[in-house]
Design an enzyme around this catalytic site. Structure first.
Site, PDB file in Angstrom:
ATOM      1  N   SER A 128      17.992  35.043   7.999  1.00  0.00           N
ATOM      2  CA  SER A 128      19.287  34.456   7.187  1.00  0.00           C
ATOM      3  C   SER A 128      20.608  34.363   8.234  1.00  0.00           C
ATOM      4  O   SER A 128      21.613  33.949   7.820  1.00  0.00           O
ATOM      5  CB  SER A 128      19.480  35.155   6.110  1.00  0.00           C
ATOM      6  OG  SER A 128      18.391  35.004   5.391  1.00  0.00           O
ATOM      7  N   HIS A 403      15.927  29.333   4.876  1.00  0.00           N
ATOM      8  CA  HIS A 403      14.604  28.959   5.353  1.00  0.00           C
ATOM      9  C   HIS A 403      13.402  29.228   4.372  1.00  0.00           C
ATOM     10  O   HIS A 403      13.864  29.577   3.186  1.00  0.00           O
ATOM     11  CB  HIS A 403      14.279  30.354   6.450  1.00  0.00           C
ATOM     12  CG  HIS A 403      14.634  31.515   5.676  1.00  0.00           C
ATOM     13  ND1 HIS A 403      13.615  32.284   4.692  1.00  0.00           N
ATOM     14  CD2 HIS A 403      15.540  32.463   5.914  1.00  0.00           C
ATOM     15  CE1 HIS A 403      14.454  33.176   4.469  1.00  0.00           C
ATOM     16  NE2 HIS A 403      15.430  33.673   4.904  1.00  0.00           N
TER      17      HIS A 403
HETATM   18 ZN    ZN Z   1      14.677  37.349   4.134  1.00  0.00          ZN
END
Ligand code: ZN
Ligand code: NAG
Length: 522
Positions: A128, A403
């Protein structure tokens, strides 16, 4: 077998239709099963005309959108919604949690959709931190770093603090032209994704001064921690809205917060007080709140600066919030988003707002799929609310993820089976398996045990919100996935967001829509 199935359906005809006329918002429990003839959820689906009319309706909306896309008026506001770890599978599974696969979460109704490539400079599967630099600053960096280019490796004390390596975010571009900026998250406000709005650091873990030394051996004097950057550095200082969790990174270990929990700082600073003092010294209307009640008492029409820290660490999972007394003391993501827009919309030059549904990701790491889907549902509600509070004429809303995760949807579950339950068939070892499962993670211990091998999972077990879904490889924390994530867009220049592109292209498209920053249409 299929013929017998259809024949049985024909015989039961109307009766089945009556049984199936049910509220889509209330999924069946894992144990409730209809007879073999009744696995559809909508009788009309048997008619080809149903699907043809459906297609006509979709086509009509697309044609209308394409006609509208001719507009040339710049966007005034941009709201970027980030579902942390919100893979395509997560969205698909959430439709089913809503009652049936035919549902859509709110942002799937947006007119434009694209796919973003999420890899970072040094890793195929991203975290992240490096992704925040991409979707907020337009540059790909290294795993674990935030707001810096790829010359900075994680833990690099020297290169990490060199301003020549800093990457500005779209929040700065907005502030530079007199727009306001703000952030809302269900994580700590110093966590990787929100830090991408305002911070520059070689390590996402440096959320307070103590961590700078503990986690990398750097000096907190040279490598200013993320919480201090939020309160003392330019972009953070000018943020009109900061809401989420993370009080512990603002106060010393010797100080307790409003809920009696100690801080994590060791430098004696009280950054909440410092934030308030700074605003007061500049005669600005500022409010700090720590509870839902406190937030409800703030006059959002008058307040210029709003700091809301609703937890010592992260805000609760939305499912836990709704199932407990937390809902009386802590605001939901939708409630925080509502307040943020009310503060920011007072600026006639417009605003950039970042809103993160942070815990979709954290539930996946625990292989607790149900909680992840519940948080996705709340994320979807916050977006629907924001779309209703704003105009498509002047506000671009972009919804994406940083993601993916390794959760998949498998087996051939019947239409009326809950996606959080067991597949209807047994595996080759005669044992059941769940529809949702992970490539790796703590759910491995649900899957196997040393004595008997693969475990016999019951439907009842899967109804527990803390159930850890099956995982193939044992890992303490399930990993992210490397597949592309969706980008959903609505509002001025939403058409830019169709197609497949680098995650780092997203800020350029948002900035062009606003006509600001290095990508302005000069
Ligand atoms: Zn994560
Ligand atoms: C802050 O905490 C550290 C230890 O964690 C302590 O040594 C220090 O005295 C505290 N500072 C203040 C001002 O209380």
């Amino acid at each position: 077998m299929r013929t017998t199935f259809l024949f049985a359906l024909a015989l039961t005809g109307i009766l089945v239709g009556v049984v199936l006329a049910r509220d889509r918002a209330h999924p069946r429990s894992a144990t409730a099963r209809l007879g073999s003839a009744a696995h559809l959820t909508n009788e009309a689906e048997r008619e080809a005309s149903y699907w043809n009319e459906f297609a006509q309706e979709t086509l009509r909306a697309k044609v209308q959108e394409a006609a509208k896309a001719g507009s040339t008026q710049s966007a005034k506001n941009v709201i970027l919604f980030l579902g942390d770890g919100m893979s395509i599978h997560t969205i698909t599974a959430t439709r089913n949690l809503m009652g049936d696969s035919s549902n859509q979460v709110s942002f799937e109704k947006f007119p434009y959709f694209g796919l973003s490539k999420t890899y970072c400079v040094d890793r195929q599967v991203a975290d992240s931190a490096c992704t925040a630099t991409a979707y907020l600053g337009g540059v790909k960096g290294n795993y674990g770093t935030i707001g810096v280019n790829a010359k900075v490796k994680r833990y690099d004390c020297n290169n990490g603090q060199n301003p020549a390596n800093f990457v500005d975010s779209i929040a700065k571009w907005a502030q530079d032209v007199g727009k306001d900026a703000g952030l809302v998250t269900t994580a700590r406000v110093t966590h990787a994704s929100p830090a991408g709005v305002y911070a520059h650091t070689a390590n996402r873990d440096w959320e307070n001064d103590a961590k700078v030394y503990q986690n990398g051996g750097c000096s907190a004097k040279d490598n200013v921690d993320i919480a201090r950057q939020l309160v003392e550095w330019d972009v953070g200082k000018k943020l009109k809205v900061i809401m989420g969790g993370g009080r512990r990174n603002f106060i010393n270990t010797t100080v307790n917060d409003e809920e009696g929990l100690p801080g994590h700082r060791t430098d004696g600073l009280n950054l909440i007080q410092d934030w308030l003092k700074d605003k007061q010294a500049n005669k600005q209307q500022a409010a700090y709140v720590w509870s839902k009640k406190g937030l409800s008492l703030v006059d959002l029409e008058k307040t210029e600066y709003l700091l809301g820290l609703f937890a010592s660490s992260h805000c609760p999972y939305n499912g836990d919030l709704e199932r407990s007394n937390y809902k009386l003391v802590k605001p939901s993501l939708t409630e925080m988003t509502d307040a943020a827009i009310k503060v920011l919309r007072k600026n006639e030059n417009g605003y950039f707002l970042f809103v993160e549904g942070a815990r979709i990701d954290m539930a996946h790491h625990d292989t607790r799929a149900r909680k992840s889907l519940e948080d996705t549902l709340e994320f979807s509600r916050a977006i629907e609310h924001a779309r209703a509070m704003t105009s498509e004429e002047d506000t671009l809303i972009v919804v994406t993820s940083d993601h993916s995760h390794t959760m998949t949807i498998n087996g051939y579950p019947y239409r009326d089976q809950p996606i959080t339950g067991l597949s209807d068939q047994l595996a080759d070892d005669g044992l059941p398996f769940t529809v949702l499962s992970y490539a790796n993670g703590p759910g491995f211990s649900t899957t196997y045990n040393d004595k008997t091998g693969r475990s016999k999972i019951s439907a009842k077990q899967t109804e527990d919100v803390r159930f850890e879904y099956l995982a193939t490889v044992p890992l303490d924390s399930e990993t992210h996935g490397g597949d592309d994530v969706g980008v959903f867009a609505s509002g001025p220049f939403a058409q830019y967001f169709s197609g497949n592109y680098e995650q780092s292209n997203i800020p350029a498209m948002m900035a062009r829509a606003l006509n600001i920053g290095p990508f302005a249409n000069l």
